[in-house]
Design a protein around this motif. Structure first.
Motif, PDB file in Angstrom:
ATOM      1  N   VAL A  96      77.904  64.640  39.586  1.00  0.00           N
ATOM      2  CA  VAL A  96      77.642  65.360  38.345  1.00  0.00           C
ATOM      3  C   VAL A  96      76.287  64.897  37.827  1.00  0.00           C
ATOM      4  O   VAL A  96      76.103  63.710  37.563  1.00  0.00           O
ATOM      5  N   TYR A  97      75.343  65.816  37.697  1.00  0.00           N
ATOM      6  CA  TYR A  97      74.026  65.519  37.148  1.00  0.00           C
ATOM      7  C   TYR A  97      74.009  66.002  35.702  1.00  0.00           C
ATOM      8  O   TYR A  97      74.348  67.150  35.434  1.00  0.00           O
ATOM      9  N   GLY A  98      73.613  65.118  34.800  1.00  0.00           N
ATOM     10  CA  GLY A  98      73.572  65.497  33.393  1.00  0.00           C
ATOM     11  C   GLY A  98      72.955  64.400  32.555  1.00  0.00           C
ATOM     12  O   GLY A  98      72.253  63.523  33.062  1.00  0.00           O
ATOM     13  N   LEU A  99      73.239  64.472  31.270  1.00  0.00           N
ATOM     14  CA  LEU A  99      72.761  63.463  30.319  1.00  0.00           C
ATOM     15  C   LEU A  99      73.973  62.826  29.659  1.00  0.00           C
ATOM     16  O   LEU A  99      74.911  63.527  29.270  1.00  0.00           O
ATOM     17  N   LYS A 100      73.953  61.495  29.522  1.00  0.00           N
ATOM     18  CA  LYS A 100      75.127  60.812  28.981  1.00  0.00           C
ATOM     19  C   LYS A 100      75.419  61.220  27.537  1.00  0.00           C
ATOM     20  O   LYS A 100      76.558  61.139  27.099  1.00  0.00           O
ATOM     21  N   ASN A 101      74.419  61.675  26.802  1.00  0.00           N
ATOM     22  CA  ASN A 101      74.626  62.070  25.413  1.00  0.00           C
ATOM     23  C   ASN A 101      74.932  63.557  25.243  1.00  0.00           C
ATOM     24  O   ASN A 101      75.066  64.033  24.127  1.00  0.00           O
ATOM     25  N   CYS A 102      75.029  64.285  26.330  1.00  0.00           N
ATOM     26  CA  CYS A 102      75.298  65.723  26.289  1.00  0.00           C
ATOM     27  C   CYS A 102      76.803  65.949  26.110  1.00  0.00           C
ATOM     28  O   CYS A 102      77.612  65.473  26.914  1.00  0.00           O
ATOM     29  N   HIS A 127      84.543  61.939  41.420  1.00  0.00           N
ATOM     30  CA  HIS A 127      83.145  62.276  41.116  1.00  0.00           C
ATOM     31  C   HIS A 127      82.371  61.014  40.753  1.00  0.00           C
ATOM     32  O   HIS A 127      82.947  59.963  40.492  1.00  0.00           O
ATOM     33  N   ARG A 128      81.060  61.194  40.750  1.00  0.00           N
ATOM     34  CA  ARG A 128      80.175  60.148  40.227  1.00  0.00           C
ATOM     35  C   ARG A 128      79.178  60.833  39.320  1.00  0.00           C
ATOM     36  O   ARG A 128      78.863  62.016  39.507  1.00  0.00           O
ATOM     37  N   PHE A 129      78.676  60.099  38.326  1.00  0.00           N
ATOM     38  CA  PHE A 129      77.759  60.664  37.349  1.00  0.00           C
ATOM     39  C   PHE A 129      76.344  60.159  37.595  1.00  0.00           C
ATOM     40  O   PHE A 129      76.130  58.976  37.836  1.00  0.00           O
ATOM     41  N   HIS A 130      75.386  61.072  37.539  1.00  0.00           N
ATOM     42  CA  HIS A 130      73.963  60.747  37.706  1.00  0.00           C
ATOM     43  C   HIS A 130      73.256  61.195  36.434  1.00  0.00           C
ATOM     44  O   HIS A 130      73.171  62.389  36.158  1.00  0.00           O
ATOM     45  N   ASP A 131      72.780  60.221  35.645  1.00  0.00           N
ATOM     46  CA  ASP A 131      72.089  60.536  34.395  1.00  0.00           C
ATOM     47  C   ASP A 131      70.644  60.922  34.691  1.00  0.00           C
ATOM     48  O   ASP A 131      69.886  60.144  35.279  1.00  0.00           O
ATOM     49  N   LEU A 132      70.281  62.132  34.305  1.00  0.00           N
ATOM     50  CA  LEU A 132      68.951  62.651  34.608  1.00  0.00           C
ATOM     51  C   LEU A 132      67.837  61.828  33.980  1.00  0.00           C
ATOM     52  O   LEU A 132      66.752  61.711  34.543  1.00  0.00           O
ATOM     53  N   ARG A 133      68.086  61.274  32.798  1.00  0.00           N
ATOM     54  CA  ARG A 133      67.051  60.459  32.143  1.00  0.00           C
ATOM     55  C   ARG A 133      67.043  59.038  32.686  1.00  0.00           C
ATOM     56  O   ARG A 133      65.999  58.529  33.081  1.00  0.00           O
ATOM     57  N   ALA A 134      68.184  58.391  32.698  1.00  0.00           N
ATOM     58  CA  ALA A 134      68.262  56.987  33.103  1.00  0.00           C
ATOM     59  C   ALA A 134      68.009  56.800  34.601  1.00  0.00           C
ATOM     60  O   ALA A 134      67.307  55.874  35.005  1.00  0.00           O
ATOM     61  N   ASP A 135      68.580  57.693  35.423  1.00  0.00           N
ATOM     62  CA  ASP A 135      68.465  57.549  36.876  1.00  0.00           C
ATOM     63  C   ASP A 135      67.310  58.348  37.464  1.00  0.00           C
ATOM     64  O   ASP A 135      66.941  58.133  38.610  1.00  0.00           O
TER      65      ASP A 135
END
Length: 119
Positions: A4-10, A27-35
């Protein structure tokens, strides 16, 4: 396992992650800003879903762009903008194990994600 690509604050991304947990979809999360995000990943998402689907023109980031950057946007310009401003990527983006890409989180996308989680 899907990514999952997104933003943690979204809010939508948080709802999607909570829903995936409840549905038992690994699933795993990929933060677009942090990562960060590679231009090659953005190109791959755009090829699978369409650059016009991937570009979030309703975002605060889009509205804050200078007119010169947000006018006459074609694929190349859109990809460059999303690489420079990852918040312009519509969220969430789900990359399935088979390489398929699902953008957004409405009933249509939930159906595709449920099907992917059962495989």
């Amino acid at each position: 396992m899907l990514t999952v690509y997104g933003l943690k604050n979204c809010d939508t991304c948080r709802k999607a992650l909570k829903w995936l947990d409840a549905e038992g979809v690994p699933h795993r999360f990929h933060d677009l800003r942090a990562d960060g995000i590679k231009a090659s990943d953005i190109k791959r998402f755009a090829a699978a879903a369409g650059w016009d689907v991937l570009l979030n023109k309703s975002s605060t980031t889009w509205r804050s762009l200078p007119k010169s950057e947000s006018e006459n946007v074609g694929e190349a310009k859109a990809l460059a903008l999303m690489a420079a401003h990852p918040a312009l990527i519509k969220r969430p983006v789900f990359e399935l194990e088979n390489g398929a890409v699902v953008v957004g989180f409405r009933e249509e996308q939930k159906t595709a994600l449920k099907a992917a989680g059962r495989k």
